[in-house]
Design a protein around this motif. Structure first.
Motif, PDB file in Angstrom:
ATOM      1  N   GLU A 119       0.826  -1.208   0.000  1.00 53.44           N
ATOM      2  CA  GLU A 119       0.000   0.000   0.000  1.00 53.44           C
ATOM      3  C   GLU A 119       0.858   1.255   0.000  1.00 53.44           C
ATOM      4  O   GLU A 119       0.530   2.240  -0.682  1.00 53.44           O
ATOM      5  N   ALA A 120       1.948   1.242   0.737  1.00 50.88           N
ATOM      6  CA  ALA A 120       2.811   2.423   0.781  1.00 50.88           C
ATOM      7  C   ALA A 120       3.415   2.698  -0.590  1.00 50.88           C
ATOM      8  O   ALA A 120       3.476   3.853  -1.039  1.00 50.88           O
ATOM      9  N   TYR A 121       3.865   1.650  -1.272  1.00 48.09           N
ATOM     10  CA  TYR A 121       4.405   1.837  -2.623  1.00 48.09           C
ATOM     11  C   TYR A 121       3.325   2.411  -3.562  1.00 48.09           C
ATOM     12  O   TYR A 121       3.587   3.317  -4.361  1.00 48.09           O
ATOM     13  N   ASN A 122       2.125   1.854  -3.454  1.00 48.82           N
ATOM     14  CA  ASN A 122       1.048   2.319  -4.337  1.00 48.82           C
ATOM     15  C   ASN A 122       0.677   3.768  -4.046  1.00 48.82           C
ATOM     16  O   ASN A 122       0.475   4.559  -4.975  1.00 48.82           O
ATOM     17  N   PHE A 123       0.579   4.125  -2.771  1.00 44.83           N
ATOM     18  CA  PHE A 123       0.217   5.510  -2.439  1.00 44.83           C
ATOM     19  C   PHE A 123       1.287   6.480  -2.918  1.00 44.83           C
ATOM     20  O   PHE A 123       0.980   7.574  -3.394  1.00 44.83           O
ATOM     21  N   ARG A 124       2.552   6.102  -2.787  1.00 43.90           N
ATOM     22  CA  ARG A 124       3.616   6.991  -3.261  1.00 43.90           C
ATOM     23  C   ARG A 124       3.540   7.131  -4.785  1.00 43.90           C
ATOM     24  O   ARG A 124       3.747   8.220  -5.338  1.00 43.90           O
ATOM     25  N   ALA A 125       3.224   6.050  -5.461  1.00 48.53           N
ATOM     26  CA  ALA A 125       3.046   6.114  -6.915  1.00 48.53           C
ATOM     27  C   ALA A 125       1.866   7.006  -7.291  1.00 48.53           C
ATOM     28  O   ALA A 125       1.929   7.764  -8.272  1.00 48.53           O
ATOM     29  N   ALA A 126       0.790   6.928  -6.509  1.00 51.11           N
ATOM     30  CA  ALA A 126      -0.388   7.754  -6.795  1.00 51.11           C
ATOM     31  C   ALA A 126      -0.063   9.235  -6.709  1.00 51.11           C
ATOM     32  O   ALA A 126      -0.592  10.047  -7.488  1.00 51.11           O
TER      33      ALA A 126
END
Length: 206
Positions: free
Chosen positions: A27-34
């Motif tokens: 989730e942290a990787y995805n949020f940073r990508a977002a």
């Protein structure tokens, strides 16, 4: 703009700490990508999205985000693969449907785009991205009336949406002019009839 960038920087710092604590935090990787996607930094988003999906291959939101980033990068085939997988996992995910509709619109496949966007809007009637995308598809089809309806719905949700106001002008230019009012002929028996000549002469003599 500076305040928004500062908030993004603070969020990125928090996410970096979360990843340092737990390197498998998808989730942290995805949020940073977002965050990178929201800034139009699609290349920057890709490593984080790949990291999220390597840790959680069925992570639908990461698939949608990667599909969107790939579409923006012009990698339509790879984008379609991610979006198809997301929709297979969650057929009623309005974000996945809307992003696939966006991809179809970019490819000129307007009927397929509208099918996905109709479904996305039916699931999430106030979803601005889906409404904007459907309005663009209607504009591409020269259907100004339906485009205006969607843009007006966007402005109900986000009255300050500058792009919706701007695209209203394009939609208005496509809207057919209102037809001229019909002229109703007088009913039978009400048409003035000329008087006989003898009657005319009589009135003139009196």
């Amino acid at each position: 703009a500076f305040g928004l960038q500062k908030r993004h920087d603070l969020a990125n710092a928090d996410l970096a700490r979360a990843i340092e604590i737990d390197p498998d935090n998808a989730e942290a990787y995805n949020f940073r990508a977002a965050i990178a996607i929201s800034l139009g930094r699609y290349d920057q988003a890709m490593p984080d999205l790949n990291a999220a999906l390597s840790r959680s291959p069925s992570y639908v939101l990461a698939l949608v985000n990667r599909g969107f980033a790939l579409a923006k990068k012009g990698e339509h085939v790879r984008a379609g693969t991610d979006l198809e997988q997301a929709i297979a996992l969650e057929p009623s995910n309005s974000q996945a449907l809307a992003v696939r509709g966006h991809l179809m619109r970019m490819q000129g496949r307007l009927a397929e785009a509208l099918a996905d966007l109709d479904r996305a809007v039916s699931l999430s009637p106030r979803y601005v991205f889906a409404l904007m995308e459907r309005a663009e598809a209607y504009i591409a089809r020269s259907n100004g009336e339906r485009a205006l309806a969607d843009l007006d719905r966007v402005l109900e949700v986000q009255p300050a949406n500058a792009l919706a106001n701007q695209r209203r002008e394009a939609a208005l230019a496509l809207k057919p002019p209102s037809p001229a009012p019909a002229v109703t002929p007088p009913p039978p028996g009400k048409i003035a009839q000329p008087r006989p000549r003898s009657e005319e002469h009589t009135s003139e003599l009196q």
